[in-house]
Design an enzyme around this catalytic site. Structure first.
Site, short mmCIF file in Angstrom:
data_model
loop_
_atom_site.label_atom_id
_atom_site.label_comp_id
_atom_site.label_asym_id
_atom_site.label_seq_id
_atom_site.Cartn_x
_atom_site.Cartn_y
_atom_site.Cartn_z
N SER A 279 0.70 -1.20 -0.23
CA SER A 279 0.06 -0.11 0.13
C SER A 279 0.94 1.30 -0.14
O SER A 279 1.85 1.26 0.60
CB SER A 279 -0.75 0.18 1.29
OG SER A 279 -1.41 1.29 1.13
N LYS A 285 0.45 -3.90 5.00
CA LYS A 285 -0.65 -4.36 3.89
C LYS A 285 0.11 -5.33 2.90
O LYS A 285 1.14 -5.15 2.78
CB LYS A 285 -1.40 -3.37 3.07
CG LYS A 285 -2.32 -2.23 3.64
CD LYS A 285 -3.47 -3.08 4.35
CE LYS A 285 -4.50 -3.47 3.11
NZ LYS A 285 -4.97 -2.67 2.31
N ASN A 287 -1.61 -7.25 0.21
CA ASN A 287 -2.76 -7.43 -0.71
C ASN A 287 -2.70 -8.59 -1.48
O ASN A 287 -1.79 -8.76 -2.48
CB ASN A 287 -3.15 -6.13 -1.44
CG ASN A 287 -3.35 -4.75 -0.50
OD1 ASN A 287 -4.01 -5.04 0.64
ND2 ASN A 287 -2.84 -3.97 -0.85
N ARG A 318 -27.59 -6.78 -43.76
CA ARG A 318 -26.53 -6.06 -42.81
C ARG A 318 -27.06 -5.13 -42.05
O ARG A 318 -27.69 -4.31 -42.24
CB ARG A 318 -25.34 -5.31 -43.93
CG ARG A 318 -24.37 -4.75 -43.30
CD ARG A 318 -23.23 -4.54 -43.86
NE ARG A 318 -22.68 -5.53 -44.71
CZ ARG A 318 -22.69 -5.96 -45.99
NH1 ARG A 318 -23.35 -4.85 -46.86
NH2 ARG A 318 -22.11 -6.81 -46.57
#
Length: 456
Positions: A279, A285, A287, A318
């Protein structure tokens, strides 16, 4: 500064795992595929006697050289007038071929812009799709390795967000790889059946009559695509099947990615990625970034699948808008699904499983998740078994300490009943069966996990 690669994802493709799949469907790759179809069309037209045989090699080599130095921005601007890039691209190709003595009528013979675009999209889908499948297989292989290693590693099964019964991490990982394998198989089947799309101005091949169907089949063979019995100008099931297969695979990726994110929470601490992310503000952290970005890429896929399905109502011969909506949608589907699979493979290959945390969480209820088993044993002695166990479960005390239960069951019986390793059902057998189905034989069972221990 390096040369711009002509993608819409130079900044985010690496983050979301789409470096390879994104490159395979880049703007430059798309234009190269358009020119590849034009070159193959010249070869097919020559083989079928529509243009002189000596013109095809010149057209093909000119198309290749044009792809190497074309100005994508200028082509994009030139595409505005006609509504697609094939029109100005063919103009450029004809101009270059004219310098080599090739008449304009021999370039783009009998084709319309949609023929070239649809067929080029099939080429891109085949190439990028095989990258997607390879990454999905890598993720499944990593999950299978986890299942094999942790066949008997105890954990709690959670249903509706609550602890339910004892299970194993191996069985959870088995759901991961079986789902990924099935989704990859489905996508591979779709990729194998990708077909040429060639019908001329209005799907009748009138400009090439009576050689139109022969040119279409030869074009398919030249490009390595499957032949198609009739043009599919406004039959968009081939596009829809591709989109749906990619959507299913993205969903299959989301399941293990979601589990990894949840199990990585500090409160659970049951798994960690091998190289977790940090972080910018919080040094502590760790993660699970690979699983997070896999989920992020996969979450964008269902909306794109919906776009393809809602664009299938091509009017007459089309569509005015429905066809145009497919081009970037399909390439984005390939980029995102490929990226999600790639990031999941990164996550699972380095995933660290913490048996002590799994066991700690399994023991947190004091045996309550084995209430079903205790009730079944108690029912052999009293008709009030369910009421007794329900009262004990809501008392806040461990089941082993409940006096009413103890009046019917001995301490030895309770210890056996409350051992989660004795209530796993067919968990190990199911892991073995799934691994055997992949031609991967179980190589032994993990050592027993400790009965106590705090979360990591």
């Amino acid at each position: 500064m390096g040369e711009h690669r002509g993608t819409r994802g130079d900044l985010f493709d690496p983050l979301f795992g789409a470096a390879r799949s994104g490159e395979a469907v880049s703007d430059r790759a798309f234009v190269a595929a358009l020119l590849e179809v034009e070159a193959a069309l010249a070869v097919a037209a020559a083989e079928c006697g529509v243009i002189p045989a000596d013109q095809a090699p010149v057209i093909a080599s000119t198309a290749r050289s044009l792809g190497e130095d074309i100005d994508l921005a200028a082509l994009g601007t030139a595409a505005i007038a006609g509504g697609n890039p094939v029109i100005p691209l063919v103009r450029l190709l004809r101009d270059r071929c004219a310098a080599a003595g090739i008449p304009a009528s021999s370039v783009h013979t009998g084709a319309t812009s949609q023929d070239i675009t649809d067929t080029a999209l099939m080429l891109l889908a085949g190439r990028a799709g095989r990258i997607v499948v390879a990454d999905a297989r890598a993720a499944a292989e990593a999950a299978a390795g986890l299942a094999r290693t942790h066949r008997d590693t105890l954990m709690v099964a959670r249903t509706l967000g609550q602890q339910a019964l004892p299970s194993t991490f191996g069985l959870l990982a088995t759901t991961w790889f079986t789902t990924l394998d099935a989704a990859a198989d489905r996508l591979e089947t779709v990729l194998t059946g990708l077909t040429v799309q060639f019908g001329g101005a209005a799907g009748t091949l009138a400009a090439l009559y009576p050689r139109g169907t022969a040119v279409a089949d030869t074009l398919a063979d030249e490009l390595g695509l499957a032949r198609h019995p009739i043009p599919w100008h406004t039959d968009r099931t081939p596009i829809a099947e591709l989109a749906c297969a990619l959507g299913v695979l993205a969903g299959a990726v989301s399941k293990p990615a979601t589990d990894v994110v949840a199990m990585s929470a500090i409160e659970l601490g049951e798994v960690t990625e091998g190289t977790p992310g940090g972080s910018s503000a919080m040094p502590h952290k760790q993660n699970p970034v690979a699983a997070i970005t896999a989920r992020a890429a996969a979450r964008r896929v269902p909306g794109l699948v919906s776009t393809v399905l809602s664009s299938m109502d091509h009017e007459f011969m089309r569509a005015a808008g429905g066809w145009h909506a497919e081009w970037e949608t399909i390439t984005d589907l390939l980029r995102l699904t490929g990226g999600a699979a790639h990031r999941l493979a990164d996550s699972l290959r380095g995933l660290r499983v913490h048996p002590e945390a799994l066991r700690h969480n399994l023991d947190r209820t004091g045996g309550l998740l084995l209430a079903e088993r205790v009730t079944l044993a108690l029912a052999e002695h009293t008709d009030d078994a369910r009421a007794i166990v329900t009262a004990a479960a809501t008392s806040g005390k461990p089941l082993a300490d409940d006096e009413t239960i103890a009046a019917y069951l001995s301490p030895e019986q309770l210890r056996e009943l409350l051992d989660p390793a004795n209530y796993l059902g067919h968990a190990g057998e199911l892991v073995d069966r799934a691994l055997s189905g992949r031609n991967i034989a179980p190589t032994g069972h993990s050592p027993s996990t400790p009965s106590t221990g705090g979360p990591r």
